[in-house]
Design a protein around this motif. Structure first.
Motif, PDB file in Angstrom:
ATOM      1  N   GLY A  74      37.230  12.650  15.066  1.00 20.37           N
ATOM      2  CA  GLY A  74      38.322  11.979  14.376  1.00 20.37           C
ATOM      3  C   GLY A  74      38.265  12.096  12.877  1.00 20.37           C
ATOM      4  O   GLY A  74      38.847  11.273  12.168  1.00 20.37           O
ATOM      5  N   ARG A  75      37.578  13.123  12.368  1.00 18.17           N
ATOM      6  CA  ARG A  75      37.516  13.335  10.920  1.00 18.17           C
ATOM      7  C   ARG A  75      37.970  14.753  10.598  1.00 18.17           C
ATOM      8  O   ARG A  75      37.829  15.665  11.400  1.00 18.17           O
ATOM      9  CB  ARG A  75      36.096  13.113  10.386  1.00 18.17           C
ATOM     10  N   TYR A  76      38.461  14.910   9.384  1.00 19.73           N
ATOM     11  CA  TYR A  76      38.975  16.211   8.970  1.00 19.73           C
ATOM     12  C   TYR A  76      38.904  16.271   7.453  1.00 19.73           C
ATOM     13  O   TYR A  76      39.284  15.324   6.764  1.00 19.73           O
ATOM     14  CB  TYR A  76      40.418  16.358   9.469  1.00 19.73           C
ATOM     15  N   THR A  77      38.395  17.368   6.922  1.00 12.37           N
ATOM     16  CA  THR A  77      38.347  17.542   5.478  1.00 12.37           C
ATOM     17  C   THR A  77      39.359  18.606   5.085  1.00 12.37           C
ATOM     18  O   THR A  77      39.290  19.744   5.549  1.00 12.37           O
ATOM     19  CB  THR A  77      36.942  17.956   5.006  1.00 12.37           C
ATOM     20  N   GLY A  78      40.313  18.209   4.275  1.00 11.91           N
ATOM     21  CA  GLY A  78      41.347  19.147   3.861  1.00 11.91           C
ATOM     22  C   GLY A  78      42.459  18.433   3.135  1.00 11.91           C
ATOM     23  O   GLY A  78      42.256  17.373   2.542  1.00 11.91           O
ATOM     24  N   ILE A  79      43.667  19.001   3.197  1.00 11.88           N
ATOM     25  CA  ILE A  79      44.806  18.422   2.487  1.00 11.88           C
ATOM     26  C   ILE A  79      45.775  17.724   3.439  1.00 11.88           C
ATOM     27  O   ILE A  79      46.692  17.050   3.001  1.00 11.88           O
ATOM     28  CB  ILE A  79      45.545  19.486   1.656  1.00 11.88           C
ATOM     29  N   GLY A  80      45.591  17.910   4.762  1.00 12.96           N
ATOM     30  CA  GLY A  80      46.369  17.129   5.722  1.00 12.96           C
ATOM     31  C   GLY A  80      47.683  17.726   6.160  1.00 12.96           C
ATOM     32  O   GLY A  80      48.676  17.011   6.274  1.00 12.96           O
ATOM     33  N   ILE A  81      47.708  19.049   6.414  1.00 10.76           N
ATOM     34  CA  ILE A  81      48.939  19.669   6.910  1.00 10.76           C
ATOM     35  C   ILE A  81      48.698  20.266   8.295  1.00 10.76           C
ATOM     36  O   ILE A  81      47.622  20.751   8.596  1.00 10.76           O
ATOM     37  CB  ILE A  81      49.461  20.769   5.955  1.00 10.76           C
ATOM     38  N   GLU A 140      38.076  13.989   2.823  1.00  9.00           N
ATOM     39  CA  GLU A 140      37.870  13.679   4.242  1.00  9.00           C
ATOM     40  C   GLU A 140      38.946  12.697   4.682  1.00  9.00           C
ATOM     41  O   GLU A 140      39.195  11.687   4.026  1.00  9.00           O
ATOM     42  CB  GLU A 140      36.485  13.078   4.489  1.00  9.00           C
ATOM     43  N   ILE A 141      39.582  13.017   5.801  1.00 14.71           N
ATOM     44  CA  ILE A 141      40.681  12.211   6.321  1.00 14.71           C
ATOM     45  C   ILE A 141      40.292  11.728   7.705  1.00 14.71           C
ATOM     46  O   ILE A 141      39.837  12.499   8.545  1.00 14.71           O
ATOM     47  CB  ILE A 141      41.975  13.050   6.412  1.00 14.71           C
TER      48      ILE A 141
END
Length: 407
Positions: free
Chosen positions: A99-106, A184-185
Motif C-alpha cells: 500500500g505504498r508508492y514513491t512517485g508523483i501519483g499518476i 512516498e504516497i
C-alpha cells in the motif's frame, strides 16, 4: 552434461533456500508493461535464470541448446508478464503490495500511441498540482515523450536525478509544465459511500496487503451509517489493475458462504492450488452488483469471476482486460533482484480461463453509460451525479436480488 543438468548441479546448494522465498502476485498491469528488458547477464546469472525457467515457468520450454549467444531469444519466448526486476523495480513491487508508492501519483495508459493520464492518486503531488485525467504526457524533465511507450516514461520517472520532476502535459489545445516533487504516497485502495434505499457503494482501486481489512472496515462503516444491514452493495472495479492473489481470495471470501473462489494450475507442485470460501457472508445474502470495464484486470477479475460463477453477484459493464496468469517473485543472486515469472494460470470456479478473453458481464453497459457513472461523480454524492444513472444502479441491484432468489 546437458545445460539443464549443469544448472541443477551448480544451483543445488541454494535451491531449497530460494524456494521458500516465493512471493505470489497478480501483476498490476497498468503501472508498467511487463516485458523482459534487455539486460547484460553474466554466465552465472544466465544459468540461475535458466534453472528457474526450467523448474517453474508455466510452459515447458526447450533449454538444451541455450547459452549466452541465444539467451535473449529464449527470453523473447516468455509471456509479457515475465521480467527480470532490478533492485529499484523489486522495491516498487513490494511497496505497492504494502500500500505504498514513491512517485508523483499518476496512473497512465497508452491510447492512440500516446501516454495518457487516466487518473491521479488522491492527495498525491499530481493531484494537488491539478493534473487531470485525459492529460497527455508531452515531456519529462524537458525530454520529449510524445512518441514513447509507458515503459520508457516509467524509466524516466524512476531514474530522475532530482526529487523535483518537471512534467509537461497537453490539455486540449494548450500545454502545461508543472514541477512535481516525488514522495512516498500511501495508496488508499478502498473508498465508499452510502446511497439511498440503504444501498452501499464500494470502490476498489487495487488489491494490496491492506485491502481486505479496508473493505471490511468500510462495509462496517456503511452498516453503522445506515443504522441497519445494507440492502445491497455496488462494488466498482473499473480501472482496477489488480494486485496480490491472497488479497483477491480474502475479499472474495467475504461475500461467499461456500464454494470455489479460484484455482491455479502450473507445472510445479505448489503452483497447483484450490481456494475455497469459508462459511460466513458479510452481507448476509444482500444483492451485489460488480462494475467492470476493459481496464479491470487480474485480481479484479478473480473477484468478479468468483462472485459471478457462484451466482452471488450480477456483473455489469464492459468485458474486462483478460489477464489470467499468476506471477511468482523468485530471488536472483543475493536477493536484491528477482525474476518475475509466470508460474500458473488461474481458473474461475466454473473452470474458465479468462486469459486474453476477460470476464463477460451479465449486463453490458455502453462506455457512454459508464462515463456518466464515473467514480468521481458517484463519490461526490447523489446531488451531483445524474439521478437517472443512480436509478439505473438501483435497478441493477433489483436484478441481482431476483437472480439470487432464483439460485
Amino acid at each position: 552434461m546437458s545445460i539443464v543438468n549443469r544448472i541443477k548441479h551448480a544451483f543445488t546448494r541454494t535451491y531449497h533456500a530460494w524456494a521458500l522465498l516465493f512471493s505470489v502476485l497478480l501483476c498490476l498491469i497498468l503501472i508498467t508493461p511487463s516485458t523482459f528488458a534487455k539486460q547484460q547477464f553474466s554466465q552465472e546469472q544466465v544459468e540461475e535464470i535458466l534453472f528457474h525457467i526450467h523448474a517453474y515457468y508455466v510452459e515447458d520450454l526447450p533449454l538444451s541448446h541455450i547459452d549466452n549467444s541465444n539467451f535473449e531469444q529464449l527470453l523473447s519466448q516468455l509471456d509479457p508478464y515475465s521480467k527480470y526486476l532490478s533492485e529499484t523495480e523489486l522495491e516498487a513491487i513490494f511497496s505497492a503490495a504494502n500500500g505504498r508508492y514513491t512517485g508523483i501519483g499518476i496512473e497512465v495508459e497508452e491510447i492512440a500511441n500516446r501516454v495518457v493520464i487516466i487518473n491521479t492518486l488522491p492527495g498525491s503531488p499530481a493531484d494537488i498540482a491539478g493534473i487531470e485525467g485525459g492529460d497527455k504526457l508531452v515531456a519529462i524533465n524537458h525530454q520529449d515523450v510524445t512518441d514513447k511507450d509507458i515503459a520508457y516514461v516509467s524509466k524516466l520517472l524512476q531514474k530522475a536525478e532530482f526529487s523535483i520532476i518537471q512534467v509537461t502535459v497537453e490539455r486540449k489545445t494548450r500545454q502545461l509544465t508543472l514541477a512535481l516533487r516525488r514522495q512516498e504516497i500511501n495508496l488508499e485502495s478502498v473508498t465508499s459511500l452510502l446511497l439511498h434505499n440503504g444501498n452501499g457503494y464500494l470502490s476498489l482501486n487495487g488489491f494490496n496487503n491492506n485491502s481486505y481489512h479496508d473493505v471490511a472496515r468500510h462495509l462496517n462503516k456503511l452498516r453503522i451509517e445506515n443504522g441497519e444491514p445494507l440492502a445491497g452493495l455496488i462494488i466498482d472495479l473499473r480501472d482496477n489493475p489488480g494486485g496480490t492473489l491472497t488479497s483477491a481470495v480474502a475479499i472474495s471470501d467475504l461475500f461467499l458462504d461456500a464454494g470455489t473462489i479460484v484455482s491455479t494450475q502450473g507445472r510445479f507442485y505448489d503452483a497447483n492450488q484450490h481456494f475455497s470460501a469459508q462459511q460466513g457472508d458479510i452481507l448476509n445474502g444482500a444483492p451485489v452488483v460488480i462494475m467492470i470495464n476493459e481496464n479491470s484486470a487480474s485480481a479484479a477479475e478473480i473477484l468478479a469471476g468468483a462472485l459471478q460463477d457462484n451466482r452471488r453477484a450480477l456483473v455489469v459493464g464492459t468485458p474486462s482486460f483478460g489477464k489470467g496468469s499468476v506471477q511468482s517473485l523468485i530471488p536472483v543472486g543475493n536477493g536484491t533482484t528477482a525474476l518475475k515469472l509466470t508460474t500458473a494460470r488461474y481458473y474461475t470456479p466454473s473452470g474458465r480461463s479468462i486469459e486474453g478473453i476477460g470476464i463477460e458481464p451479465d449486463i453490458i453497459l455502453t462506455k457512454q453509460v459508464l462515463s456518466h457513472l464515473s467514480k468521481s461523480a458517484i463519490m461526490a454524492g447523489e446531488q451531483t451525479a445524474k439521478k437517472e444513472q443512480l436509478a439505473r444502479l438501483d435497478s441493477h441491484l433489483t436484478d441481482a436480488r431476483k437472480l439470487l432468489k432464483k439460485h
